[in-house]
Design an enzyme around this catalytic site. Structure first.
Site, PDB file in Angstrom:
ATOM      1  N   LYS A 111      14.677  -0.789  -0.974  1.00  0.00           N
ATOM      2  CA  LYS A 111      14.242  -1.686  -2.046  1.00  0.00           C
ATOM      3  C   LYS A 111      15.383  -2.596  -2.485  1.00  0.00           C
ATOM      4  O   LYS A 111      15.178  -3.776  -2.750  1.00  0.00           O
ATOM      5  CB  LYS A 111      13.707  -0.883  -3.231  1.00  0.00           C
ATOM      6  CG  LYS A 111      12.309  -0.340  -2.979  1.00  0.00           C
ATOM      7  CD  LYS A 111      11.717   0.299  -4.202  1.00  0.00           C
ATOM      8  CE  LYS A 111      10.315   0.812  -3.904  1.00  0.00           C
ATOM      9  NZ  LYS A 111       9.845   1.752  -4.905  1.00  0.00           N
ATOM     10  N   LYS A 191       6.237   1.068   9.277  1.00  0.00           N
ATOM     11  CA  LYS A 191       5.267   1.680   8.361  1.00  0.00           C
ATOM     12  C   LYS A 191       4.395   0.591   7.729  1.00  0.00           C
ATOM     13  O   LYS A 191       4.909  -0.460   7.347  1.00  0.00           O
ATOM     14  CB  LYS A 191       6.085   2.394   7.258  1.00  0.00           C
ATOM     15  CG  LYS A 191       5.286   3.073   6.199  1.00  0.00           C
ATOM     16  CD  LYS A 191       6.174   3.478   5.025  1.00  0.00           C
ATOM     17  CE  LYS A 191       6.021   2.517   3.870  1.00  0.00           C
ATOM     18  NZ  LYS A 191       6.300   3.040   2.544  1.00  0.00           N
ATOM     19  N   LYS A 194       2.696  -2.985   1.838  1.00  0.00           N
ATOM     20  CA  LYS A 194       2.411  -4.279   1.194  1.00  0.00           C
ATOM     21  C   LYS A 194       3.631  -5.184   1.294  1.00  0.00           C
ATOM     22  O   LYS A 194       3.528  -6.362   1.586  1.00  0.00           O
ATOM     23  CB  LYS A 194       2.106  -4.070  -0.298  1.00  0.00           C
ATOM     24  CG  LYS A 194       0.745  -3.496  -0.573  1.00  0.00           C
ATOM     25  CD  LYS A 194       0.623  -3.062  -2.017  1.00  0.00           C
ATOM     26  CE  LYS A 194       1.343  -1.751  -2.257  1.00  0.00           C
ATOM     27  NZ  LYS A 194       0.668  -0.771  -3.092  1.00  0.00           N
TER      28      LYS A 194
HETATM   29  P1  ADP Z   1       3.637   0.548  -0.272  1.00  0.00           P
HETATM   30  O1  ADP Z   1       4.713   1.118   0.628  1.00  0.00           O
HETATM   31  O2  ADP Z   1       2.615  -0.233   0.484  1.00  0.00           O
HETATM   32  O3  ADP Z   1       4.196  -0.184  -1.476  1.00  0.00           O
HETATM   33  P2  ADP Z   1       3.274   2.788  -2.082  1.00  0.00           P
HETATM   34  O4  ADP Z   1       4.745   2.976  -2.044  1.00  0.00           O
HETATM   35  O5  ADP Z   1       2.656   2.288  -3.346  1.00  0.00           O
HETATM   36  O6  ADP Z   1       2.864   1.807  -0.873  1.00  0.00           O
HETATM   37  O7  ADP Z   1       2.602   4.152  -1.629  1.00  0.00           O
HETATM   38  C1  ADP Z   1       1.602   4.869  -2.322  1.00  0.00           C
HETATM   39  C2  ADP Z   1       1.271   6.139  -1.555  1.00  0.00           C
HETATM   40  O8  ADP Z   1       0.824   5.831  -0.238  1.00  0.00           O
HETATM   41  C3  ADP Z   1       2.475   7.075  -1.376  1.00  0.00           C
HETATM   42  O9  ADP Z   1       2.025   8.427  -1.448  1.00  0.00           O
HETATM   43  C4  ADP Z   1       2.964   6.771   0.007  1.00  0.00           C
HETATM   44  O10 ADP Z   1       3.648   7.866   0.588  1.00  0.00           O
HETATM   45  C5  ADP Z   1       1.656   6.472   0.731  1.00  0.00           C
HETATM   46  N1  ADP Z   1       1.864   5.515   1.821  1.00  0.00           N
HETATM   47  C6  ADP Z   1       2.260   4.219   1.681  1.00  0.00           C
HETATM   48  N2  ADP Z   1       2.336   3.607   2.872  1.00  0.00           N
HETATM   49  C7  ADP Z   1       1.986   4.533   3.802  1.00  0.00           C
HETATM   50  C8  ADP Z   1       1.867   4.511   5.235  1.00  0.00           C
HETATM   51  N3  ADP Z   1       2.105   3.419   5.930  1.00  0.00           N
HETATM   52  N4  ADP Z   1       1.486   5.639   5.859  1.00  0.00           N
HETATM   53  C9  ADP Z   1       1.222   6.785   5.158  1.00  0.00           C
HETATM   54  N5  ADP Z   1       1.302   6.867   3.809  1.00  0.00           N
HETATM   55  C10 ADP Z   1       1.688   5.764   3.133  1.00  0.00           C
END
Ligand code: ADP
Length: 326
Positions: A111, A191, A194
């Protein structure tokens, strides 16, 4: 009965990675455990955001979670800032968290790299607030994706340090991963996220936008033309078939791809069909909730009342252990 806690930031739309990696388990676990789910807006302020968008984003996130099947009759759903005990416990946890431990967190490093102009202390101590979110409810199971495992190890260390210094209050919490704890994005390399822009938003799972997005999805790069046989094990589309399709579909893809009998367009077409089917109930429930504005706020208010009651009990115990003046 074990307690389950998980949170999600109100930072835009939910995507397939969030659903497959975490929310799918939120829905399943509510049948078996005492589940507490939270939209974590205090976490979201550690990143840049537009003030007027915050409230609608919180509401949209809650609406999506409900549309995916979290049932307010079975689980508590609320917004973090409606229960200020989260930040109180986080401050106390700061006193038993090693600076070096926080420095090792890979998500902080990622981040910080993404927003070098705003590396604030909140971003750094984010896992401390996350530990407080979970332990305020003495939760033992935390349904999350693989990227959160390191934070949960730290939460366990924090609980241990607290219990050692002030007396036992908190249990050890552990991650509950789904069968696919790391979903790759449309690029097939990183991964799905967003912030990387390689995601499939759940709201894009409609006939036209979905087919357009899947069209962009990177396949087995060694399969250059339609006549070349491919290797499904090297193809992210096939890993999506594992999440959404039937065994027969997978056999059809395997056979067709390895013999060049089908092209990537055919394979993606079948995947689109299965994804549309899987998310049909979500789309229906979403439309229903959108038609009843006010329902989501009502659910969130009732959820906050229940969460606050539990949080206040834990904090009374914590203040007693710390020997604070009352
Ligand atoms: P992003 O990385 O898109 O900002 P978040 O950090 O808000 O998403 O993640 C919210 C939840 O979704 C968490 O429990 C995170 O571990 C899970 N998560 C996010 N991206 C993935 C992914 N690509 N594969 C599996 N789980 C994910």
């Amino acid at each position: 009965m074990k307690t389950v806690f998980s949170g999600i930031q109100p930072s835009g739309e939910l995507h397939v990675g969030n659903y497959i990696g975490a929310i799918d388990n939120w829905v399943k676990m509510q049948e078996q455990y005492r589940c507490i789910y939270c939209v974590v807006d205090y976490h979201a302020i550690t990143q840049d955001y537009t003030v007027k968008d915050m409230s609608p984003r919180v509401r949209d996130m809650a609406l999506d979670i409900l549309a995916l099947g979290v049932d307010p009759e079975k689980a508590i759903l609320f917004v973090q800032s409606a229960v200020p005990e989260h930040t109180e416990l986080a401050w106390i946890f700061n006193a038993v968290t090693g600076h070096g431990d926080l420095e090792r967190m890979t998500q902080f490093k990622d981040k910080a790299e993404h927003q070098p102009e705003n590396i604030n202390a909140g971003l750094f101590s984010y896992p401390v607030l996350q530990a407080a979110d979970i332990l305020l409810y003495k939760a033992e199971l935390v349904p999350v994706g693989a990227d959160q495992v390191q934070h949960l190890e730290l939460a366990r260390r924090i609980a241990r340090s607290f219990n050692h210094r002030w007396g036992k209050v908190f249990p050890e919490c552990e991650p509950k991963l789904t069968e696919t704890p790391k979903v790759l994005g449309l690029d097939g390399k990183q991964k799905m996220s967003k912030s990387l822009g390689n995601h499939i938003p759940l709201t894009a799972i409609e006939e036209k936008p979905l087919r357009k997005l899947l069209g962009k999805m990177v396949t087995d790069e060694k399969r250059v033309t339609r006549e070349d046989p491919g290797n499904p094990d090297d193809c992210n589309v096939y890993s999506f078939h594992k999440m959404f399709s039937t065994e027969d579909d997978r056999a059809w893809v395997w056979q067709g791809c390895t013999t060049a009998g089908i092209g990537c367009v055919d394979c993606k077409g079948r995947l689109a069909q299965r994804m549309l089917e899987r998310f049909a109930p979500y789309r229906e429930r979403r439309a229903e909730l959108l038609a009843h504005p006010g329902r989501v706020d009502e659910i969130l208010r009732a959820g906050a009342d229940k969460a606050r009651a539990i949080a206040q009990r834990t904090m009374a115990e914590v203040r007693g252990k710390l020997g604070l003046w009352r």
